[in-house]
Scaffold this motif. Structure first.
Motif, mmCIF file in Angstrom:
data_model
loop_
_atom_site.group_PDB
_atom_site.id
_atom_site.type_symbol
_atom_site.label_atom_id
_atom_site.label_comp_id
_atom_site.label_asym_id
_atom_site.label_seq_id
_atom_site.Cartn_x
_atom_site.Cartn_y
_atom_site.Cartn_z
ATOM 1 N N GLU A 339 0.822 -1.220 0.000
ATOM 2 C CA GLU A 339 0.000 0.000 0.000
ATOM 3 C C GLU A 339 0.852 1.264 0.000
ATOM 4 N N GLU A 372 -7.617 -2.074 -0.829
ATOM 5 C CA GLU A 372 -8.658 -1.057 -0.746
ATOM 6 C C GLU A 372 -7.998 0.304 -0.543
ATOM 7 N N ARG A 374 -6.838 3.721 0.778
ATOM 8 C CA ARG A 374 -6.864 4.360 2.089
ATOM 9 C C ARG A 374 -6.849 5.864 1.900
ATOM 10 N N GLU A 376 -4.660 8.007 2.411
ATOM 11 C CA GLU A 376 -3.443 8.518 1.777
ATOM 12 C C GLU A 376 -3.522 8.406 0.253
#
Length: 520
Positions: A339, A372, A374, A376
């Motif tokens: 991520e 998914e 986020r 950020e």
């Protein structure tokens, strides 16, 4: 079996240097019937654990008939080693249910498990067993209690236990120090640190790391310099990584380079990927991308954090094309992004104005890699649209987000709208920021300037009144500068610095010179 075979087996277990040798000794112990001896079975179990062979360790335990306290303690410690604290606590419960009397070592294991999983209730029960079974209150038990209560936020209880301990070793002091650091009470942690009868590398590192995590890098670097001057406790790998993080936070390049030289001189775990990642991060955040890339190229091995650090450093310094090249190189090397990697690549696309590329990777993040988005990632996309001048698209994107936008995202839209001269959207974004963060002084001033620029005086006065009613005051700016390896911290209108008089004299001279140049 005679005594010689038992001794030989014990000796060979101590000499095992790899898994193959261990399996050979294990096989011989089974052939000769020695596995029935619990102390040898425990030694084999622990040896498998040392080679990270948890499954084989569990098989050995399951073959022990009527395990004793030592056997159960070995199982507890095994589960703690493989980061299975719930299983460790379950093993301790089975020990108690079996009718055996726990000893200090099994108690320490159970307390450690309770601390890791945040189980204060069971931790208190284990604490009670110390008194119920009249176990000796040795320092190792007290230290475990301090750690367990600290991890569960009961620092006052931990402090009380520390005060009641008749014998305190260096680990006792360090445990309490760790406790205050975990509770983010750096003042109390430093109080403990300054009063320690003696310190080791662990205690120094605990205090330095506490300052880094508490966003006090100046104090961390000062303490590291003091640690080196005293010279009694050499810095460990963890210490160096923490200090490099502090250097990265404030751009202390000279100090970071001196630490790099220290690493090369001492040969401190030179093959550590974590250490190389910390050096890359320090050089990147200090503006030395060439230094970061040199370390990146010469690394003996790279993990996902290595790639992400390099991509992020390139992206933040505007070298977006190179950042994307490194990202694609990472994908070809069969390393999957995480991520944080996507935050870095979206930042690169944003800085380069690559809207289509950014959209493509944002979609792939969830559709191909299963992450998914986020807050950020959403923030990067809003910044991407804003930098490209697509403020209406940015607003629409925010409205379609699956999670609530935070003040950072609205502030990003506000900045983009001001650049594009879209005062209508800027006003809307500014009001959203005030709703979410009513103490943000900067956004009030921005809205005040917007209203003044379009002669909406009533709204401008209202904003000033809101600031006064809410007692919102402009926070002074803070900056750092490194001179000859010493980091100096400055706050607006600062009069604390030892050289503040000389600094202000120089500033006045510079100001006068600028005025003269302006009128020439």
């Amino acid at each position: 079996m005679n005594q010689v075979n038992r001794v030989n087996c014990h000796y060979l277990l101590n000499r095992c240097g790899n898994l193959k040798q261990l399996k050979q000794v294990h096989a011989q112990s089974i052939i000769q019937g020695l596995y029935r001896l619990q102390y040898l079975a425990c030694k084999i179990l622990n040896k498998y654990a040392s080679f990270n062979e948890a499954l084989d360790s569990l098989k050995v335990f399951n073959q022990i008939q009527n395990p004793d306290v030592i056997s159960w303690t070995s199982l507890i410690n095994l589960n703690l080693t493989i980061d299975q604290p719930h299983e460790a606590l379950s093993a301790f419960s089975d020990l108690v249910i079996s009718g055996l009397r726990p000893d200090n070592f099994s108690i320490v294991g159970a307390l450690s498990a309770c601390g890791r999983i945040g189980d204060l209730s069971h931790g208190k029960m284990v604490h009670g067993m110390i008194y119920r079974h009249e176990l000796s209150f040795e320092p190792i038990v007290g230290n475990a209690l301090i750690d367990m209560y600290s991890r569960n936020g009961e620092i006052k209880v931990a402090e009380l236990i520390f005060k009641e301990m008749e014998v305190k070793d260096i680990a006792s002091w360090t445990s309490l120090l760790h406790g205050f650091v975990k509770c983010n009470d750096l003042e109390s942690a430093r109080w403990v640190f300054d009063r320690m009868p003696q310190r080791n590398s662990i205690s120094w590192t605990a205090m330095i790391t506490g300052y880094i995590r508490g966003r006090s890098p100046i104090q961390a670097l000062e303490l590291f310099q003091k640690m080196k001057l005293e010279g009694n406790s050499p810095p460990t790998l963890i210490t160096i990584v923490a200090v490099l993080s502090g250097c990265a936070d404030i751009g202390a390049l000279d100090l970071g380079q001196s630490i790099h030289a220290y690493i090369n001189k001492t040969g401190l775990d030179s093959n550590s990927i974590t250490l190389h990642n910390a050096l890359m991060d320090m050089y990147s955040k200090s503006g030395r991308l060439d230094g970061a890339e040199e370390i990146f190229r010469e690394m003996p091995g790279k993990d996902i954090f290595s790639w992400t650090t390099m991509i992020s450093g390139l992206a933040c310094h505007g070298n977006s094309v190179r950042a994307i090249e490194v990202f694609e190189e990472m994908l070809r090397s069969a390393v999957s992004p995480n991520e944080v990697t996507f935050v870095a690549i979206l930042t690169a696309c944003s800085h380069a104005g690559m809207v289509t590329e950014g959209r493509r990777w944002f979609d792939k993040m969830s559709q191909v890699y299963g992450f998914e988005p986020r807050i950020e990632h959403y923030g990067c996309m809003v910044d991407l649209y804003g930098r490209a001048g697509l403020v209406e698209e940015a607003k629409k994107f925010i409205e379609q987000m699956s999670i609530e936008a935070d003040a950072v995202i609205w502030r990003s839209l506000l900045s983009a709208c001001l650049v594009q001269g879209n005062l209508r959207l800027a006003e809307m974004a500014g009001k959203k920021v005030i709703e979410l963060e009513p103490d943000d002084d900067g956004v009030y001033l921005l809205l005040w300037n917007i209203y003044c620029s379009v002669k909406r005086w009533d709204e401008a006065v209202k904003i000033r009144k809101m600031m006064k009613d809410l007692q919102v005051k402009k926070r002074p700016g803070c900056s750092w500068i490194e001179v000859n390896g010493v980091v100096h911290e400055f706050i607006a209108e600062d009069r604390i610095h030892s050289l503040h008089s000389e600094i202000y004299i120089v500033l006045e001279v510079i100001t006068e010179q600028l005025k003269m140049d302006l009128y020439q």
